[in-house]
Design an enzyme around this catalytic site. Structure first.
Site, PDB file in Angstrom:
ATOM      1  N   SER A  29      83.555  33.091   9.029  1.00 20.31           N
ATOM      2  CA  SER A  29      84.555  34.148   8.862  1.00 20.31           C
ATOM      3  C   SER A  29      85.897  33.556   8.440  1.00 20.31           C
ATOM      4  CB  SER A  29      84.730  34.923  10.175  1.00 20.31           C
ATOM      5  OG  SER A  29      85.460  34.157  11.122  1.00 20.31           O
ATOM      6  N   SER A  64      88.807  33.909  10.029  1.00 17.31           N
ATOM      7  CA  SER A  64      89.783  33.951  11.119  1.00 17.31           C
ATOM      8  C   SER A  64      90.635  32.689  11.216  1.00 17.31           C
ATOM      9  CB  SER A  64      89.070  34.182  12.454  1.00 17.31           C
ATOM     10  OG  SER A  64      88.291  33.055  12.813  1.00 17.31           O
ATOM     11  N   LYS A  78      88.463  28.269  17.257  1.00 20.81           N
ATOM     12  CA  LYS A  78      89.846  28.745  17.275  1.00 20.81           C
ATOM     13  C   LYS A  78      90.760  27.570  17.584  1.00 20.81           C
ATOM     14  CE  LYS A  78      88.401  33.030  16.897  1.00 20.81           C
ATOM     15  NZ  LYS A  78      88.552  33.778  15.622  1.00 20.81           N
ATOM     16  N   SER A 104      91.862  37.975  13.279  1.00 24.47           N
ATOM     17  CA  SER A 104      91.141  37.076  14.176  1.00 24.47           C
ATOM     18  C   SER A 104      90.827  37.763  15.496  1.00 24.47           C
ATOM     19  CB  SER A 104      91.957  35.808  14.435  1.00 24.47           C
ATOM     20  OG  SER A 104      91.336  34.992  15.404  1.00 24.47           O
TER      21      SER A 104
END
Length: 267
Positions: free
Chosen positions: A67, A69, A124, A231
């Site tokens: 993705s 994010s 993250k 995100s």
């Protein structure tokens, strides 16, 4: 699919056949008798499976970014390498830590098992460690009362699947002892209150329309995506427990769409 579990099962099966043949079966064969295929193939694959299992479990594991994010740090389609021992040695499959080495630091990019579904891996940036107070208000990050410095780098344009071009502001953010790139879309609120779920230690957080403040409990970490307004991260589903940590992302080793990204360090 739980790949570590599959690898472990294959390792046990092939290893057991190799050991059985080494201790018993080979002594029962005559010198001119060849190995049965059910013994030959597992014995051939056992050392390969053992090496792959050891590397993935204790040293380095590859991941693919699915993705956007973490744009602009990581792009969709990046294949990355994750250091499995930076944050301590863990037993494979059950992810139980058996040796402490280092703890995650603010600003590091961390791979972990998604708290709401541990079968899914997330990536993250760590912005809060145990004991920190993290505030995000009107697009500004503050840690323990200190406003995190940001430097405007210009406009950033990227393509999001099904939406066409997305325009955002590109900033360099200085967190911990490192700096990294983030994206901010001023047209999107700092927080989508309707997307905040009930999660462990929710009472450690205070939410409002312009952002939130969270006190990170012991044994947990607070994470945000670099693409701040696109995100799903700790502000919505909560803290990352220490036992969910997989490792630290440190390098991009492949990207089919952009060979220039190969070998880039992950800041």
């Amino acid at each position: 699919m739980n790949f570590p579990l599959v690898m472990f099962i294959l390792l046990v099966i092939t290893g057991s056949i190799w050991l059985l043949d080494y201790l018993i079966l080979r002594h029962k064969r005559t010198p001119d008798q060849s190995e049965p295929l059910w013994i030959e193939y597992p014995k051939s694959f056992f050392p390969i499976i053992l090496i792959v299992f050891t590397l993935r479990s204790f040293i380095i594991e590859p991941f693919k970014i699915p993705s956007g994010s973490m744009i602009p740090t990581l792009l969709v389609g990046d294949f990355i390498l994750v250091n499995k021992y930076t944050y301590g040695l863990r037993l494979p499959v059950i992810n139980l830590k058996i040796m402490d080495i280092n703890q995650p630091k603010r600003g590091e990019v961390m791979v972990f098992r998604y708290p709401e579904d541990p079968s899914v891996d997330y990536i993250k940036r760590v912005v809060g460690i145990p004991g920190d107070t993290v505030t995000y208000h009107n697009k500004q990050l503050t840690v323990n009362g200190d406003m995190v410095k940001m430097h405007y780098e210009g406009e950033y344009k990227y393509v999001e699947s099904g939406l066409g071009y997305i325009y955002a502001e590109h900033f360099k953010e200085f967190l911990g002892d490192r700096d990294h790139a983030i994206l901010i879309n001023q047209g999107i609120p700092s927080l989508q209150l309707s997307s905040v779920r009930h999660f462990p230690f929710l009472d450690h957080c205070t939410y409002h329309r312009a952002g939130f403040t969270c006190e990170v409990p012991p044994g947990n970490y607070f994470t945000l995506g670099d693409n701040r307004d696109s995100s799903s991260d700790s502000r919505y589903w909560g803290f990352v427990p220490e036992q969910n940590i997989v490792g630290r992302a440190f390098m991009i080793w492949w990207n089919f769409n952009d060979f220039n990204r190969i070998g880039l360090s992950i800041n």
